[in-house]
Motif scaffolding. Structure first.
Motif, PDB file in Angstrom:
ATOM      1  N   GLY A  58      40.257  26.150  43.740  1.00  0.00           N
ATOM      2  CA  GLY A  58      40.728  26.738  42.924  1.00  0.00           C
ATOM      3  C   GLY A  58      42.088  25.982  42.364  1.00  0.00           C
ATOM      4  O   GLY A  58      42.674  25.223  43.178  1.00  0.00           O
ATOM      5  N   ARG A  59      42.303  26.191  40.957  1.00  0.00           N
ATOM      6  CA  ARG A  59      43.238  25.328  40.514  1.00  0.00           C
ATOM      7  C   ARG A  59      44.123  26.174  39.683  1.00  0.00           C
ATOM      8  O   ARG A  59      44.884  25.677  38.757  1.00  0.00           O
ATOM      9  N   GLN A  81      51.991  17.021  43.293  1.00  0.00           N
ATOM     10  CA  GLN A  81      51.760  16.921  44.996  1.00  0.00           C
ATOM     11  C   GLN A  81      51.216  17.987  45.480  1.00  0.00           C
ATOM     12  O   GLN A  81      50.475  18.172  46.323  1.00  0.00           O
ATOM     13  N   ILE A  82      51.331  19.268  44.987  1.00  0.00           N
ATOM     14  CA  ILE A  82      51.009  20.546  45.432  1.00  0.00           C
ATOM     15  C   ILE A  82      49.523  20.545  45.505  1.00  0.00           C
ATOM     16  O   ILE A  82      48.707  21.484  46.006  1.00  0.00           O
ATOM     17  N   ARG A  83      48.845  19.807  44.275  1.00  0.00           N
ATOM     18  CA  ARG A  83      47.176  19.810  44.193  1.00  0.00           C
ATOM     19  C   ARG A  83      46.630  19.084  45.335  1.00  0.00           C
ATOM     20  O   ARG A  83      45.540  18.934  45.215  1.00  0.00           O
ATOM     21  N   GLN A  84      47.218  18.313  46.133  1.00  0.00           N
ATOM     22  CA  GLN A  84      46.758  17.524  47.103  1.00  0.00           C
ATOM     23  C   GLN A  84      45.713  17.921  47.993  1.00  0.00           C
ATOM     24  O   GLN A  84      45.009  17.611  48.508  1.00  0.00           O
ATOM     25  N   PRO A 137      44.286  28.719  44.519  1.00  0.00           N
ATOM     26  CA  PRO A 137      44.532  27.531  45.182  1.00  0.00           C
ATOM     27  C   PRO A 137      44.575  27.466  46.880  1.00  0.00           C
ATOM     28  O   PRO A 137      45.002  28.580  47.173  1.00  0.00           O
ATOM     29  N   ARG A 138      43.953  26.501  47.488  1.00  0.00           N
ATOM     30  CA  ARG A 138      44.165  26.681  48.894  1.00  0.00           C
ATOM     31  C   ARG A 138      45.474  26.452  49.337  1.00  0.00           C
ATOM     32  O   ARG A 138      45.696  27.055  50.344  1.00  0.00           O
ATOM     33  N   ALA A 139      46.510  25.855  48.798  1.00  0.00           N
ATOM     34  CA  ALA A 139      47.922  25.922  49.159  1.00  0.00           C
ATOM     35  C   ALA A 139      48.445  27.357  49.143  1.00  0.00           C
ATOM     36  O   ALA A 139      49.426  27.700  49.841  1.00  0.00           O
TER      37      ALA A 139
END
Length: 311
Positions: A48-49, A65-68, A94-96
């Motif tokens: 997910g993005r 950075q948060i997409r790492q 997103p996973r974050a």
């Protein structure tokens, strides 16, 4: 279930579909085939993005950075798999934001402001490493949040995203098993190239996880590894990734549900620094379609003899 509205969305990868004014994006989607013709379900829980601006405002990280922690573009790599006659469940969140490849309540109390339920699992190794259901870090130990999260907000993510996602996944597997007598879950992920050689002498292009033989039949694992090796890829089994919560929780061969995790080396298809696909993307996408087609064919031709024997 949360719906991401266009005015709330801060960042969507350029390699994704564009939003028109007034569009909404569901937290996750099921891409359904015209007809379910094979006993498979494909899953992409970490690609997910779509980021809510309200979430990004709580983070100390920039938009790159948060997409790492994303399994970037895996949903796009496998999107043609529905042509094989099986559904694809894919996350847009997103996973974050929340990690559905964890127990529902693997939570670190130190991250939250306010009371959490007594039944949380705060002692898991994943929580200790900062990678619980609501992660504390991404990538190279980068802290996500500026301050503590309100406990009510964290619990709301679980109720509005985590639980509906697993309800959808369970429903897909139940439907497939009812139709075919068994179900095969292929849980699709990607891995940083820096991690692909852990426990191996050579960098792995793929790591196949079957929870050390407990989440699916050995025949299915052998087929998966063998098909990729025959295509010229270097493949490792269970090291360093044996499969996460999804593989472990849903893979019950004795009950007719086989779950296998596929980790793809990101360097095969993307620039890990710019977070953009490179020229290898389309070639890998075609190879994955060839691999999944062969795997589906092998299972469809032999499942009564091989997979049902594992029950």
């Amino acid at each position: 279930m949360i719906v991401f509205k266009d005015h709330d969305i801060k960042a969507i990868a350029n390699y994704s579909e564009t939003l028109e004014s007034g569009d909404q994006i569901p937290a996750f989607e099921v891409l359904s085939p015209d007809r379910q013709s094979v006993p498979f379900v494909f899953n992409s829980p970490h690609s997910g993005r779509t980021y809510l601006s309200s979430f990004l405002q709580t983070s100390r990280l920039d938009n790159t950075q948060i997409r790492q922690s994303e399994d970037a573009f895996v949903d796009l790599l496998i999107k043609d798999a529905q042509q094989l006659g099986a559904p694809i469940l894919k996350a847009n969140f997103p996973r974050a934001y929340i990690d559905v490849n964890r127990e529902a309540y693997e939570l670190d109390p130190k991250m939250f402001e306010g009371a959490l339920p007594k039944h949380i699992n705060s002692r898991s190794l994943r929580v200790a490493g900062g990678l619980g259901t609501i992660a504390r870090i991404v990538g190279e130990q980068r802290e996500i949040y500026r301050t503590r999260i309100p406990a009510a907000e964290g619990l709301d993510r679980i109720e509005q995203v985590y639980k509906p996602y697993h309800s959808a996944l369970r429903g897909l597997l139940d439907d497939v098993q009812e139709q075919f007598g068994l179900a095969v879950l292929v849980d699709c992920h990607s891995m940083p190239s820096a991690n692909s050689s852990k426990h191996n002498d050579q960098k792995a292009d793929f790591v196949i996880g079957d929870r050390f033989g407990t989440s699916c039949s050995s025949w299915l694992s052998s087929c998966t590894v063998g098909l990729l090796q025959n295509m010229g890829y270097h493949v490792a089994l269970n090291r360093p990734y044996a499969g996460g919560y999804i593989t472990e929780n849903y893979g019950k061969p004795a009950r007719g549900v086989h779950a296998i995790q596929v980790e793809i080396n990101r360097s095969l298809y993307m620039d890990e620094h710019t977070h953009e696909p490179h020229s290898g993307f389309q070639d890998l996408r075609q190879d994955l379609m060839e691999f999944l087609s062969a795997l589906v064919a092998m299972v469809s031709e032999n499942f009564s003899k091989e997979l049902l024997a594992a029950e």
